[in-house]
Scaffold this active site. Structure first.
Site, mmCIF file in Angstrom:
data_model
loop_
_atom_site.group_PDB
_atom_site.id
_atom_site.type_symbol
_atom_site.label_atom_id
_atom_site.label_comp_id
_atom_site.label_asym_id
_atom_site.label_seq_id
_atom_site.Cartn_x
_atom_site.Cartn_y
_atom_site.Cartn_z
ATOM 1 N N ASP A 10 24.573 31.961 61.208
ATOM 2 C CA ASP A 10 25.004 31.256 60.012
ATOM 3 C C ASP A 10 24.754 29.763 60.305
ATOM 4 O O ASP A 10 24.690 29.368 61.476
ATOM 5 C CB ASP A 10 26.487 31.542 59.770
ATOM 6 C CG ASP A 10 27.052 30.718 58.649
ATOM 7 O OD1 ASP A 10 26.427 30.675 57.575
ATOM 8 O OD2 ASP A 10 28.119 30.096 58.842
ATOM 9 N N ASP A 12 26.203 26.590 58.263
ATOM 10 C CA ASP A 12 27.363 25.714 58.097
ATOM 11 C C ASP A 12 28.562 26.261 58.874
ATOM 12 O O ASP A 12 29.018 27.375 58.615
ATOM 13 C CB ASP A 12 27.742 25.628 56.607
ATOM 14 C CG ASP A 12 26.628 25.006 55.761
ATOM 15 O OD1 ASP A 12 26.227 23.876 56.069
ATOM 16 O OD2 ASP A 12 26.163 25.655 54.807
HETATM 17 C C1 BG6 Z 1 27.540 28.079 52.809
HETATM 18 C C2 BG6 Z 1 28.827 27.285 52.870
HETATM 19 O O1 BG6 Z 1 26.829 27.949 53.990
HETATM 20 O O2 BG6 Z 1 26.730 27.609 51.727
HETATM 21 C C3 BG6 Z 1 29.533 27.356 51.522
HETATM 22 O O3 BG6 Z 1 29.666 27.846 53.884
HETATM 23 C C4 BG6 Z 1 28.595 26.867 50.420
HETATM 24 O O4 BG6 Z 1 30.716 26.587 51.553
HETATM 25 C C5 BG6 Z 1 27.326 27.701 50.444
HETATM 26 O O5 BG6 Z 1 29.234 26.968 49.140
HETATM 27 C C6 BG6 Z 1 26.324 27.281 49.369
HETATM 28 O O6 BG6 Z 1 25.817 26.007 49.695
HETATM 29 P P1 BG6 Z 1 24.775 25.175 48.834
HETATM 30 O O7 BG6 Z 1 24.244 24.172 49.811
HETATM 31 O O8 BG6 Z 1 23.727 26.133 48.356
HETATM 32 O O9 BG6 Z 1 25.550 24.576 47.706
HETATM 33 MG MG MG Z 2 29.605 29.247 57.782
#
Ligand code: BG6
Ligand code: MG
Length: 213
Positions: A10, A12
């Site tokens: 993963d 984030d």
């Molecule tokens: C995930 C995060 O990696 O990505 C979430 O943990 C986030 O919190 C999701 O909502 C979507 O992210 P993005 O960058 O497409 O808005």
């Molecule tokens: Mg994560």
């Protein structure tokens, strides 16, 4: 465990930390709309797609929003979020993560990203990992978000590996559930290290080196 050939990370909360930026960008949007939002609600957004995150935030709204309005709110949040991401640099990639990835690669594992984020490539570029991974499966190639296994199944497919030969490293409960439904071994880190469904729980990224992984 010894058959593990690939590791899907993963992004984030595992490779780097963008929680605060998500929080700030959602908070700005919520404040402008007069919707209550705090760090606890932000915690529920971990691993969840952008539009599903918005639906969680709108649980506190005093009125219904049309689909068009929701798309505008999500777009506005993303503009602020992307602006905040500009602050990220290779300094936001810890030495521990960098070194561990290098050693895992030397040990012959294929390395991939499995993230719900549509900003995955932007983030990887900011932290100096553009082009580093053998495959990237992210919010741009899936139709269903974690806990659906799609993002990890696509990553395994991109790598040419069977799901049972993959580890997933995740900080979100939804991500651990997704890994298990994909038939993969789930490694929990951060908050997910406290989740019973994880097959393995680690306290730090470097511990991946002790898994026989
Ligand atoms: C995930 C995060 O990696 O990505 C979430 O943990 C986030 O919190 C999701 O909502 C979507 O992210 P993005 O960058 O497409 O808005
Ligand atoms: Mg994560």
């Amino acid at each position: 465990m010894n058959t593990i050939r690939a590791i899907i990370f993963d992004l984030d909360g595992v490779i780097c930390f963008t929680d605060q930026y998500h929080y700030q960008a959602w908070k700005e949007m919520a404040d402008a709309e007069g919707i209550y939002f705090d760090e606890t609600i932000n915690g529920r957004l971990r691993g969840v797609s952008r539009m599903e995150s918005l639906d969680i935030i709108l649980e506190k709204a005093s009125r219904e929003y049309t689909q068009e309005e929701k798309e505008q709110l999500a777009a506005r949040k993303n503009e602020s979020y992307v602006r905040l991401l500009e602050k990220m640099s290779p300094d936001d990639l810890s030495q521990e993560v960098k070194k561990t990835l290098e050693i895992l690669r030397q040990r012959g594992y294929k390395l991939a990203i499995g993230s719900s984020s549509k900003n995955t490539k932007k983030i990887l570029t900011q932290i100096g990992l553009n082009g580093y991974f053998d495959a990237i499966s992210d919010g741009t190639n899936i139709t269903k978000s974690k806990p659906d296994p799609e993002v990890f199944l696509r990553a395994a497919e991109f790598l040419g590996e069977k799901p049972e030969d993959c580890y997933v490293v995740e900080d979100a409960y939804a991500g651990i559930d997704a890994a298990k439904s994909a038939g993969m071994q789930a490694v929990g880190i951060g908050i997910a290290a406290g989740y019973a469904a994880a097959d393995v729980k680690i306290q730090s990224f470097g511990e991946l080196l002790t898994l026989g992984a």
